[in-house]
Write an enzyme that holds these catalytic residues in place. Structure first.
Site, PDB file in Angstrom:
ATOM      1  N   ASN A  62      54.851  52.645  87.352  1.00  0.00           N
ATOM      2  CA  ASN A  62      56.002  53.249  86.668  1.00  0.00           C
ATOM      3  C   ASN A  62      55.941  54.767  86.744  1.00  0.00           C
ATOM      4  O   ASN A  62      54.869  55.380  86.693  1.00  0.00           O
ATOM      5  CB  ASN A  62      56.155  52.746  85.219  1.00  0.00           C
ATOM      6  N   GLU A  64      57.706  58.047  85.034  1.00  0.00           N
ATOM      7  CA  GLU A  64      58.529  58.504  83.905  1.00  0.00           C
ATOM      8  C   GLU A  64      59.018  59.933  84.124  1.00  0.00           C
ATOM      9  O   GLU A  64      58.652  60.600  85.103  1.00  0.00           O
ATOM     10  CB  GLU A  64      57.735  58.365  82.608  1.00  0.00           C
ATOM     11  N   CYS A  73      60.605  51.493  86.521  1.00  0.00           N
ATOM     12  CA  CYS A  73      59.492  50.552  86.309  1.00  0.00           C
ATOM     13  C   CYS A  73      58.690  50.331  87.595  1.00  0.00           C
ATOM     14  O   CYS A  73      59.216  50.456  88.704  1.00  0.00           O
ATOM     15  CB  CYS A  73      60.029  49.199  85.876  1.00  0.00           C
ATOM     16  N   GLU A  75      57.662  47.536  88.924  1.00  0.00           N
ATOM     17  CA  GLU A  75      58.124  46.436  89.782  1.00  0.00           C
ATOM     18  C   GLU A  75      59.195  46.912  90.750  1.00  0.00           C
ATOM     19  O   GLU A  75      59.204  46.557  91.931  1.00  0.00           O
ATOM     20  CB  GLU A  75      58.707  45.295  88.934  1.00  0.00           C
ATOM     21  N   CYS A 112      60.830  43.831  82.648  1.00  0.00           N
ATOM     22  CA  CYS A 112      62.079  44.054  81.915  1.00  0.00           C
ATOM     23  C   CYS A 112      63.226  43.331  82.618  1.00  0.00           C
ATOM     24  O   CYS A 112      63.100  42.867  83.757  1.00  0.00           O
ATOM     25  CB  CYS A 112      62.371  45.550  81.800  1.00  0.00           C
ATOM     26  N   CYS A 115      64.257  44.659  86.139  1.00  0.00           N
ATOM     27  CA  CYS A 115      63.325  44.283  87.210  1.00  0.00           C
ATOM     28  C   CYS A 115      63.500  42.810  87.571  1.00  0.00           C
ATOM     29  O   CYS A 115      63.421  42.430  88.745  1.00  0.00           O
ATOM     30  CB  CYS A 115      61.887  44.566  86.787  1.00  0.00           C
TER      31      CYS A 115
HETATM   32  N1  THU Z   1      57.677  49.334  82.407  1.00  0.00           N
HETATM   33  C1  THU Z   1      57.377  48.901  83.660  1.00  0.00           C
HETATM   34  O1  THU Z   1      57.029  49.686  84.548  1.00  0.00           O
HETATM   35  N2  THU Z   1      57.477  47.580  83.914  1.00  0.00           N
HETATM   36  C2  THU Z   1      57.760  46.644  82.977  1.00  0.00           C
HETATM   37  O2  THU Z   1      57.738  45.481  83.303  1.00  0.00           O
HETATM   38  C3  THU Z   1      58.089  47.031  81.619  1.00  0.00           C
HETATM   39  C4  THU Z   1      58.129  48.484  81.340  1.00  0.00           C
HETATM   40  C5  THU Z   1      57.515  50.767  82.121  1.00  0.00           C
HETATM   41  C6  THU Z   1      58.770  51.542  81.894  1.00  0.00           C
HETATM   42  C7  THU Z   1      58.247  52.695  81.075  1.00  0.00           C
HETATM   43  O3  THU Z   1      57.732  53.688  81.954  1.00  0.00           O
HETATM   44  C8  THU Z   1      57.088  52.112  80.294  1.00  0.00           C
HETATM   45  O4  THU Z   1      56.733  50.922  80.963  1.00  0.00           O
HETATM   46  C9  THU Z   1      57.407  51.818  78.844  1.00  0.00           C
HETATM   47  O5  THU Z   1      58.528  51.043  78.734  1.00  0.00           O
END
Ligand code: THU
Length: 160
Positions: A62, A64, A73, A75, A112, A115
C-alpha cells in the site's frame, strides 16, 4: 417473493507450514512486500504477491499520501503493476498479508471492496478464477476465485 442464499467457500489453514511450497513462497513474498509499504499515516502495512501463469511473482504494497484519498491498496498496486508489465499473462494466485504496529495481524487479511472488484475484473479479463490466499498469524484462508469474496459482483457484461 423468492428468498435466495449464496454460499461462499474457503479453506482454513492453521499456519504457513500447512501450505504447499509454492503457496508458502507466495505468502512469504507478500509478507516481505508488506515491510516495504509506504503507510506512514495508517501504520497499517499491507503486502500483496501475484503469481502469474508464466511463473513470475509480482509484489506490491500500500502507498499512502498526505492527501489520504490519493493512496492505493497493496492488492491493486500488485495487480495493476502485474498487468502493466505482463498485459497478456493471467493471474494464477494472489497472496495478501498485513501488519500493524504490533506486527503481523492475527486474522487473515481482508481485502477492501474496491480490491475485490479489481480481482473480479482480472478474472473476467482472463476468464480464469484467481486463487486467493489471505494471510494471518492465527490462520490462513484460501479461496478458489474472487466470487467467494464478492458475490453478485458488478461485471463488464452489465455495460452491454
Ligand atoms: N489496505 C490495503 O492495502 N489493502 C487492504 O486489503 C485493506 C487496506 C491499506 C489501505 C491503507 O493504506 C491502509 O491499508 C489502511 O486502510
Amino acid at each position: 417473493m423468492r428468498p435466495k442464499e449464496i454460499r461462499i467457500k474457503y479453506t482454513e489453514y492453521d499456519n504457513i507450514n500447512e501450505l504447499t511450497a509454492a503457496d508458502k513462497n507466495l505468502v512469504q513474498a507478500a509478507r516481505s512486500a508488506a515491510k516495504n509499504a509506504y503507510a506512514p499515516y495508517s501504520k497499517f502495512q499491507v503486502g500483496a504477491a501475484v503469481l502469474l501463469e508464466n511463473g513470475e511473482v509480482i509484489k506490491g504494497n500500500n502507498q499512502e499520501n498526505a492527501d489520504f484519498t490519493d493512496g492505493l491498496c497493496a492488492e491493486r498496486v500488485a495487480l495493476f503493476y502485474a498487468h502493466a508489465r505482463y498485459p497478456d499473462i493471467p493471474v494464477a494466485v494472489l497472496a495478501v498479508s498485513a501488519q500493524n504496529h504490533t506486527g503481523q495481524v492475527k486474522e487473515p487479511a481482508q481485502p477492501c471492496g474496491s480490491c475485490r472488484q479489481v480481482m473480479v475484473e482480472t478474472e473476467v479479463r482472463f476468464q480464469k478464477p484467481i486463487r486467493i490466499i489471505l494471510d494471518g498469524s492465527d490462520g490462513i484462508h484460501i479461496l478458489d476465485g474472487a466470487e467467494n469474496l464478492l458475490p453478485l459482483a458488478f461485471k463488464p457484461n452489465a455495460l452491454k
